[in-house]
Design a protein around this motif. Structure first.
Motif, PDB file in Angstrom:
ATOM      1  N   ARG A 212      -3.630   5.425  -3.101  1.00  0.00           N
ATOM      2  CA  ARG A 212      -3.150   4.702  -1.927  1.00  0.00           C
ATOM      3  C   ARG A 212      -3.060   3.208  -2.197  1.00  0.00           C
ATOM      4  NH1 ARG A 212      -7.020   3.481   2.971  1.00  0.00           N
ATOM      5  NH2 ARG A 212      -5.245   2.134   3.371  1.00  0.00           N
TER       6      ARG A 212
ATOM      7  N   ARG B  51      -1.883  -0.047 -10.219  1.00  0.00           N
ATOM      8  CA  ARG B  51      -3.245   0.489 -10.275  1.00  0.00           C
ATOM      9  C   ARG B  51      -3.264   1.940  -9.795  1.00  0.00           C
ATOM     10  NH1 ARG B  51      -7.545  -3.432  -7.371  1.00  0.00           N
ATOM     11  NH2 ARG B  51      -6.839  -2.179  -5.623  1.00  0.00           N
ATOM     12  N   VAL B  52      -2.543   2.180  -8.702  1.00  0.00           N
ATOM     13  CA  VAL B  52      -2.495   3.531  -8.155  1.00  0.00           C
ATOM     14  C   VAL B  52      -1.844   4.488  -9.155  1.00  0.00           C
ATOM     15  CG1 VAL B  52      -1.363   4.948  -6.417  1.00  0.00           C
ATOM     16  CG2 VAL B  52      -2.563   2.875  -5.743  1.00  0.00           C
TER      17      VAL B  52
ATOM     18  N   LEU C 193      -3.838   6.270 -11.759  1.00  0.00           N
ATOM     19  CA  LEU C 193      -4.608   7.453 -11.368  1.00  0.00           C
ATOM     20  C   LEU C 193      -3.824   8.729 -11.655  1.00  0.00           C
ATOM     21  CD1 LEU C 193      -6.121   6.784  -7.823  1.00  0.00           C
ATOM     22  CD2 LEU C 193      -7.382   7.242  -9.897  1.00  0.00           C
TER      23      LEU C 193
ATOM     24  N   THR D  68     -11.314   4.114  -3.809  1.00  0.00           N
ATOM     25  CA  THR D  68     -10.006   4.754  -3.730  1.00  0.00           C
ATOM     26  C   THR D  68      -9.354   4.866  -5.106  1.00  0.00           C
ATOM     27  OG1 THR D  68      -8.771   2.718  -3.376  1.00  0.00           O
ATOM     28  CG2 THR D  68      -9.593   3.830  -1.423  1.00  0.00           C
ATOM     29  N   LEU D  69      -9.931   4.181  -6.091  1.00  0.00           N
ATOM     30  CA  LEU D  69      -9.405   4.311  -7.453  1.00  0.00           C
ATOM     31  C   LEU D  69     -10.275   5.243  -8.286  1.00  0.00           C
ATOM     32  CD1 LEU D  69      -8.349   0.608  -7.958  1.00  0.00           C
ATOM     33  CD2 LEU D  69      -6.857   2.565  -7.600  1.00  0.00           C
TER      34      LEU D  69
END
Lengths: 300, 238, 236, 304
Positions: C80, C149-150, C153, D182-183
């Motif tokens: 997110r 960054r997201v 993941l 969240t990461l």
């Protein structure tokens, strides 16, 4: 035994009053600035020294010495606020909480060593307010202790009246409840910061100046009382004035009576100081808003 | 001309402008409303006017005096009051104390303060019995009234109102709007209102600005929009 | 891919989400719109574990994730961004990228991860900033870094909270491109935006929230015709 | 490298007293660098670090006194005990931030100090506990190399941590817990881990100290001790292990060098601490070092 208990209870009350004064200052600072002042014990110490010197060197009458010392420390507080705490509110520092902790802690180290250098490590005792003792039934209490308690009560009531009833006091509370809303209403929050830090410092000084004739004055004298004040403000709920007063009296009594009721007397005395700290730890873990706290505040 | 916002660019980062050249003016004696989808920067606009946020460029002029970037606590002295969207009463002060705080800038003048407080009780009779009650324990609608009352303490010429009825029940909302209308029609206050409750705000408006993504889209007097509100919404929504 | 059933979230007396149910299919872009305070950001916060739901559940690839912590949800492949960007300010851009990279691959080949993040930074056109501290970047660069960054993941589902608010038109166009490209690579999106042009052009389906309730869903065309949506925006 | 060689060679040039000063300086360097890892990197401003050193010190000392174990084994056991206490603090403080964490850790330290005082039958209380020495022969040089070895090894490990995934996560948690989560970062785990690891090193320092000075009093927990550690780290540079070590060494040596000025030097250090905080949040030593190395890099580049 009952007499001894009664005497202890009375001592607890007196100590509780001094704690209350100091913690009241700490809570006032916290409620407006959202900062825990780790240099509070040193302001207390300065209050004691100033009062001592004013009385000893300049021959001030004791009560006047106490008041003057409060005024001096008020201005020291104002200077500290302007020089070191203002950046927290102007956005000059990034990690505000940590900065505030370290800077006040640093100030406490600095002031303590300064006192050690200037005043020397010797212990002193302020001139007494009133000599003699008063006997009630079989209890005898020194007049100094009575006088100090009375004065502490006067200061406390004065503080409560100023904060509760005067316009300035309401302004302080307004800023403590909502900084932005206060600014919208035309209150300059920076001025209120100054006032709160100054007044909080002066209350610490009052505690120190009053304790002068009863206990000894020395550069590290603030170390223990400041920890008591921490206990009180956590117990009473950070920033709550009512909670602060109730908590100080509870603490004073718990310590005085708790140590007596401890089966092993020597250890009882030693553990006296741990009682409050245990309170603090438990309250922080279980109910961080304190027993009487209004809300959990953290500075953004 | 009372308040003029001229071509303001503003945001929380240097390169992110929530407001991208907004111009709005609030004419004396009028209720001017600013509407637009959420996030177009309506609340940001007020933060800029009231000095909580410095604009990157553009000017704010009030009665021919430039007030761009003036401190919030100074602006209240100029005859502008601000009622932000979020709750902003002093919850642990009583109703009356809240109003006293509104009189901070003339706190020495107790007579005037008393008068203004009395006027507030006349405006909001339901609060008469709650003068000693902590404002925080009042209902949402009553809290709004306390805020409006506090904003009126300085007898401002201009009141900035941000979403006054967000989160309130429709009945209460109606009452708040009628109070605002009364302030304008009876007490001749200039009002600049930013709102999402378009239907209700429209009813009391004299002049309307519509923003879209931080820019002016259209503006005009009430008559120009009244005919088909839905078409208007459709127009700026889609 | 994602199924939300009867989700309810309350904060004190305020009900931020009430009985919200919906599904997101694989490789879909679902747009979420609604007036201020309608619960859009709360929805994202609940899906990604920052808030725990008071009622209802969330299923990701048919497994319940409603009770999991944020970091577990992230590891399952949901990423997110934040409405107000949340970059690690006192860490370099590269370090910002390596946090998610290392969190999902404990033993991962450091070299390969560095290579991967350089690739993403290049794609986002901020590779020249790789050694800068987060705090010295501009707001637009924060947005890009957050997206980068997201992506580290390797998420299958990406939640974007107001990605276009206030950004330059060129940057907005770039962000559109990135989203389309990622969509082309098979990523699924939930997109919150008040930028109607963006959200209507990007989304395949839209869901409308108002006061915490789902009041409509459908294709962009259907939503445009929905009277209830317009009512919601008009207020009461 | 040069520094390392100098440290290795120093005993040749120094008398016993000089060695003693350095040994104590290294002890502080270990405390300061581990606190730097905890506060500077992981963002947990704990005031319990000195108390954790005392946990290591007393555990080890009491073990040696009450069982027949050698200090060689008891010191690591003490460190593990400190790590265990660190775990508890970390776990309990998960929800506490800023001033609340500070108050909690101060309270913990004080309670521990009071217990040490009160249970004098076991701990010697204020009279002190006589601790058997680490080495049977009276040789400062032995102690010197031991603590130097411990320090270098610990620093190497901490440096490795800082450069690894662990250190990266510590910093991410410090910057923004929610964003880190969240990461994919397990915030709770890394917050506790930060306490456990740094407490271990604090305990190690304490254990060595106990068997070196051979008399322990509860005073090693007093707040001024914690103040000294904080001053070293802040002046050295709170975001750099090397800065913290340099801060510790410089402050300790300067204190010795300025011995003639007695209290005045502490006034000066206090002032330095406050001024550093106010005006240079990266410390005094680290920026200077940075500037120097940048310059030399530039020189290097130019000469190429």
């Amino acid at each position: 035994m009952t007499e001894y208990l009664l005497l202890q209870a009375l001592n607890g009350l007196i100590i509780g009053l001094i704690y209350a004064l100091m913690a009241l200052g700490l809570t006032l600072i916290f409620s407006v600035l959202k900062i825990v002042n780790f240099a509070h014990g040193e302001l207390y110490m300065l209050g004691a020294y100033f009062s001592y010197y004013l009385a000893k060197l300049f021959g001030f009458p004791p009560v006047l010495a106490v008041l003057s010392s409060m005024i001096i420390v008020f201005f020291i507080g104002v200077v500290i606020e302007v020089l070191f705490l203002r950046p927290v509110y102007t956005g000059a520092v990034e990690r505000k909480d940590e900065y505030a902790i370290l800077i006040t802690f640093g100030l406490s180290i600095f002031l303590q060593n300064l006192a050690l250098f200037v005043f020397g490590p010797w212990t002193r005792r302020s001139p007494s307010f009133m000599s003699g003792t008063t006997s009630v039934y079989s209890l005898s209490i020194s007049n100094d202790r009575l006088f100090v308690s009375a004065l502490a009560v006067v200061f406390m009531i004065a503080t409560l009246v100023i904060i509760g009833r005067t316009f300035m006091g309401k302004g302080l509370r307004a800023v403590s409840q909502d900084r932005e809303a206060a600014a919208i209403a035309g209150i300059n929050p920076f001025k209120m910061n100054l006032l709160a830090f100054g007044a909080g410092s002066a209350l610490a000084a009052a505690g120190g100046a009053l304790i002068g004739p009863i206990f000894l004055i020395f550069p590290t004298m603030g170390a223990m009382p400041v920890i008591k004040s921490f206990v009180i403000i956590v117990l009473g709920g950070m920033g709550s004035i009512k909670g602060c007063i109730i908590a100080s009296l509870i603490l004073g009594e718990a310590e005085s009576l708790g140590s007596v009721l401890f089966p092993d007397l020597t250890r009882g005395l030693a553990y006296k100081n741990a009682i409050g700290l245990l309170f603090l730890v438990v309250v922080l873990l279980v109910k961080p808003t304190g027993l009487f706290g209004e809300k959990h505040v953290r500075m953004k | 001309m009372s308040l003029e916002v001229k071509d303001v660019f503003a945001g929380y980062y240097a390169d992110i402008n929530i407001l991208q050249g907004v111009s709005v003016s609030a004419e004396k004696g009028r209720i001017t409303i600013v509407i637009g989808a959420n996030g177009v920067g309506k609340s940001t606009l007020f933060k800029v006017i009231y000095g909580f946020l410095k604009p990157h460029s553009g000017k704010i002029i009030y009665n021919d005096e430039e007030i761009t970037g003036t401190n919030p606590y100074t602006i209240s002295k100029k005859g502008i009051s601000y009622i932000p969207q979020r709750r902003n009463i002093f919850p642990y002060l009583s109703v009356e104390e809240n109003w006293e705080m509104g009189a901070w800038i003339f706190r020495k003048d107790k007579k005037r303060m008393k008068q203004r407080i009395k006027a507030n009780y006349e405006r909001f009779p339901t609060l008469g019995s709650k003068r000693k009650t902590d404002a925080g324990s009042l209902s949402g609608g009553e809290q709004r009234m306390v805020e409006i009352g506090r904003a009126l303490m300085v007898d401002p010429d201009l009141i900035l109102v941000d979403e006054p009825t967000a989160g309130l029940a429709p009945v209460v909302a109606k009452e708040i709007y009628s109070k605002l209308k009364q302030l304008n029609r009876v007490e001749n206050k200039t009002i600049l209102l930013v709102d999402q409750n378009i239907r209700q705000a429209m009813k009391i408006a004299d002049y309307i600005y519509i923003l879209e993504l931080g820019k002016n889209k259209t503006q005009g007097s009430k008559a120009a929009f009244e005919t088909d509100l839905k078409a208007m919404i459709k127009d700026w929504l889609f | 891919m994602l199924k939300v059933t009867k989700l309810t979230k309350r904060f004190g007396g305020l009900t931020a989400l009430e009985n919200v149910s919906f599904k997101v299919a694989k490789n879909e872009i679902l747009g979420v719109i609604g007036p201020n305070g309608s619960g859009k950001t709360t929805l994202i916060n609940v899906i990604n574990g920052i808030h725990k739901p008071d009622n209802g559940d969330i299923f990701f690839r048919d497994k319940s994730i409603g009770r999991l912590s944020s970091y577990q949800i992230a590891k399952k492949g949901i990423g997110r961004t934040f409405q107000v960007t949340r970059i690690f300010r006192r860490m370099s851009v590269m370090e910002n990228m390596m946090v998610p990279a290392l969190s999902i691959s404990r033993s991962g080949n450091q070299e390969a991860l560095l290579h991967k993040s350089l690739g993403i930074l290049t794609l986002l056109k901020i590779v020249h900033l790789k050694d800068e501290y987060g705090r010295s970047l501009s707001g637009g660069q924060h947005k890009l870094l957050e997206l980068g960054r997201v992506l580290m993941l390797d998420p299958d589902l990406i939640l974007l909270d107001e990605p276009f608010a206030g950004v330059h038109p060129e940057l907005k166009a770039d962000l559109h491109d990135h989203i389309r490209k990622l969509h082309g690579q098979g990523k699924t999106f939930i997109l919150i935006s008040h930028d109607m042009h963006s959200i209507f052009s990007l989304s395949q389906r839209l869901m409308v929230l108002s006061s915490g309730k789902k009041i409509a869903h459908g294709t962009p065309e259907e939503i445009k015709q929905n009277e209830e949506v317009i009512e919601a925006y008009l207020g009461n | 490298m040069v520094l390392f060689l100098a440290a290795m060679a120093l005993p040749v040039a120094l008398d016993g007293y000089g060695l003693h000063i350095l040994i104590i300086a290294y002890y502080y360097a270990l405390l300061a660098s581990s606190w730097c890892l905890l506060a500077g990197y992981a963002g947990q401003f704990s005031f319990a670090h000195a108390a954790l050193a005392a946990v290591g010190a007393y555990t080890s000392a009491l073990l040696v006194l009450n069982t027949d174990i050698s200090p060689v084994f008891s010191i690591p056991i003490g460190s593990v005990a400190a790590a265990g206490v660190g775990f508890c603090i970390g776990f309990l403080c998960l929800r506490l931030q800023g001033p609340y964490l500070a108050l909690f850790t101060i309270a913990f330290s004080e309670i521990f100090r009071i217990v040490l005082n009160a249970e004098y039958r076991y701990t010697g209380g204020n009279f002190g506990l006589n601790v058997p020495p680490l080495f049977s022969q009276e040789s400062r040089i032995l102690y010197y190399y031991t603590i130097l070895g411990i320090l270098i090894l610990s620093l190497a490990i901490m440096h490795k941590i800082v450069k690894s995934r662990l250190g990266l996560f510590f910093r991410a948690v410090r910057e923004d817990e929610e964003a880190a989560a969240t990461l994919g970062v397990n915030v709770i785990k890394y917050k506790i881990l930060a306490f456990v690891i740094t407490s271990f090193f604090a305990g190690l320092a304490g254990g060595f100290y106990a068997h070196y000075v051979r008399i322990l009093t509860p005073n090693i927990i007093q707040l001024p001790q914690m103040g000294l550690i904080i001053a070293m780290v802040v002046i050295g540079g709170i975001e750099s292990l090397a800065g913290a070590v340099a801060g510790a060494l410089i402050l300790q040596l300067a204190a010795e060098y300025l011995r003639d000025y007695e209290e005045l030097r502490w006034v000066f250090f206090g002032l330095l601490l406050v001024i550093t905080l106010r005006f240079s949040q990266n410390g005094l030593i680290y920026p200077i070092y940075k500037r120097l190395t940048k310059k030399s890099e530039k020189d290097h580049a130019e000469s190429d």
